[in-house]
Scaffold this motif. Structure first.
Motif, PDB file in Angstrom:
ATOM      1  N   TYR A 128       0.828  -1.214   0.000  1.00 25.73           N
ATOM      2  CA  TYR A 128       0.000   0.000   0.000  1.00 25.73           C
ATOM      3  C   TYR A 128       0.863   1.267   0.000  1.00 25.73           C
ATOM      4  N   ILE A 174       3.677   1.786  -1.552  1.00 26.80           N
ATOM      5  CA  ILE A 174       4.443   1.965  -2.785  1.00 26.80           C
ATOM      6  C   ILE A 174       3.511   2.429  -3.901  1.00 26.80           C
ATOM      7  N   PRO A 175       3.887   3.488  -4.646  1.00 27.68           N
ATOM      8  CA  PRO A 175       5.083   4.307  -4.461  1.00 27.68           C
ATOM      9  C   PRO A 175       4.828   5.436  -3.466  1.00 27.68           C
ATOM     10  N   PRO A 176       5.859   5.957  -2.792  1.00 25.40           N
ATOM     11  CA  PRO A 176       5.672   7.114  -1.902  1.00 25.40           C
ATOM     12  C   PRO A 176       5.164   8.314  -2.690  1.00 25.40           C
ATOM     13  N   ASP A 177       4.169   8.971  -2.147  1.00 21.92           N
ATOM     14  CA  ASP A 177       3.545  10.076  -2.881  1.00 21.92           C
ATOM     15  C   ASP A 177       3.000  11.093  -1.883  1.00 21.92           C
ATOM     16  N   GLN A 200       0.522   5.901   1.119  1.00 24.15           N
ATOM     17  CA  GLN A 200       1.558   6.457   0.249  1.00 24.15           C
ATOM     18  C   GLN A 200       2.104   7.762   0.820  1.00 24.15           C
ATOM     19  N   HIS A 201       1.229   8.543   1.450  1.00 27.43           N
ATOM     20  CA  HIS A 201       1.696   9.751   2.135  1.00 27.43           C
ATOM     21  C   HIS A 201       2.550   9.373   3.343  1.00 27.43           C
ATOM     22  N   SER A 215       4.465   6.722   3.707  1.00 30.97           N
ATOM     23  CA  SER A 215       5.800   6.312   3.271  1.00 30.97           C
ATOM     24  C   SER A 215       6.639   7.513   2.844  1.00 30.97           C
ATOM     25  N   PHE A 216       6.010   8.519   2.259  1.00 36.21           N
ATOM     26  CA  PHE A 216       6.750   9.721   1.877  1.00 36.21           C
ATOM     27  C   PHE A 216       7.277  10.444   3.114  1.00 36.21           C
ATOM     28  N   ILE A 271      10.194   8.504   4.602  1.00 33.50           N
ATOM     29  CA  ILE A 271      11.417   8.706   3.827  1.00 33.50           C
ATOM     30  C   ILE A 271      12.034  10.061   4.157  1.00 33.50           C
TER      31      ILE A 271
END
Length: 291
Positions: free
Chosen positions: A76, A78-81, A258-259, A261-262, A265
């Motif tokens: 879920y 991927i990708p970071p956004d 995705q938010h 993971s961003f 990072i």
């Protein structure tokens, strides 16, 4: 060393072993009591560990089954956004706030803890009563986690980064006091003795005998805690103490992985950058050799 040499040495050792055993029986005698105590201690620790796992209802089956769910969360993410450039800028601003909270809180804690670290050292303060009071006070402050201090300061000064700075400062004050006192106690006493022999006062012994030895270590510890507190400032932001933690919590709560993971990072990049900078400072400015 060649294999032939090793075989030769092994043969010599085998020939000399009986003579050495006869000449030094105490060295080769097996201490059954110590061995029994060692085995018993290890068995006790293993038993306590197993008892703890049982009392906490640890289930390795649930752990292995949960790995599949963990894999779903990774998919879920991927990708970071960030969603949009405006949100990305908001996250970057919040990250900068988190780093500022960590730096200010850590530096203030180190400044406040510096005199208390000397007062808690036995080679500086001869009075055991004063040392006892200092150490127990530092223990009391250090026993409360930064997240709890954040909840306290949020209720005292309100929401925002100021509460986060106070939480980091209060939590690290007790930790730095302990670390500084231990560093002072481990310092070489020869410099202080030399200053005392020339008529120097107790203050001179601390200023010119102890402080130059422990100051590089103090600086190294402060740099490490700046890196560590960047992570802590992320967590305390969840309870309203400013920084990127609140955004992270909101994105987790709304299932915007995705938010999430961003943001993770961004935090990882910030911690890595701080670690690189602190390593360079320890090596080039402070003069501490890197391991």
């Amino acid at each position: 060393m060649t294999a032939t040499t090793l075989r030769t040495l092994s043969a010599i050792a085998a020939q000399e072993a009986p003579r050495l055993r006869a000449a030094y029986p105490d060295v080769f005698r097996v201490d059954l009591k110590r061995r029994a105590l060692t085995i018993g201690g290890i068995g006790l620790l293993v038993g306590l560990f197993a008892l703890g796992l049982t009392m906490l209802e640890t289930s390795w089956t649930r752990v292995f089954l949960g790995l599949g769910e963990l894999g779903k969360f990774v998919v879920y993410m991927i990708p970071p956004d960030p969603g949009s450039w405006s949100k990305a800028l908001v996250y970057l601003g919040a990250l900068a706030e988190t780093v500022a909270i960590a730096i200010l809180g850590t530096v203030l804690a180190a400044i406040l803890a510096l005199p208390f670290g000397f007062l808690a050292a036995r080679n500086v303060v001869p009075s055991w009563i004063l040392r006892f009071l200092m150490r127990r006070s530092l223990d009391t402050i250090r026993s409360v986690d930064a997240l709890i201090w954040a909840l306290i300061w949020v209720n005292v000064v309100g929401l925002g980064p100021f509460a986060g700075v106070l939480a980091i400062m209060t939590s690290d004050f007790g930790t730095f006091g302990k670390l500084f006192s231990e560093a002072v106690e481990a310092a070489d006493a020869k410099a202080s003795e030399g200053i005392k022999s020339t008529g120097g006062s107790d203050l001179h012994q601390v200023r010119f005998g102890l402080l130059p030895q422990v100051l590089p270590l103090f600086a190294s510890q402060v740099l490490y805690y700046i890196e560590s507190n960047t992570r802590s400032a992320t967590i305390i932001g969840i309870v309203g103490a400013g920084g990127i933690g609140l955004h992270l919590y909101e994105q987790i709560r709304t299932l915007e992985y995705q938010h999430v993971s961003f943001i993770i990072i961004l935090v990882l990049a910030a911690v890595s950058l701080i670690d690189w900078v602190s390593s360079r400072l320890r090596f080039s400015v402070i003069g501490i050799r890197q391991t």
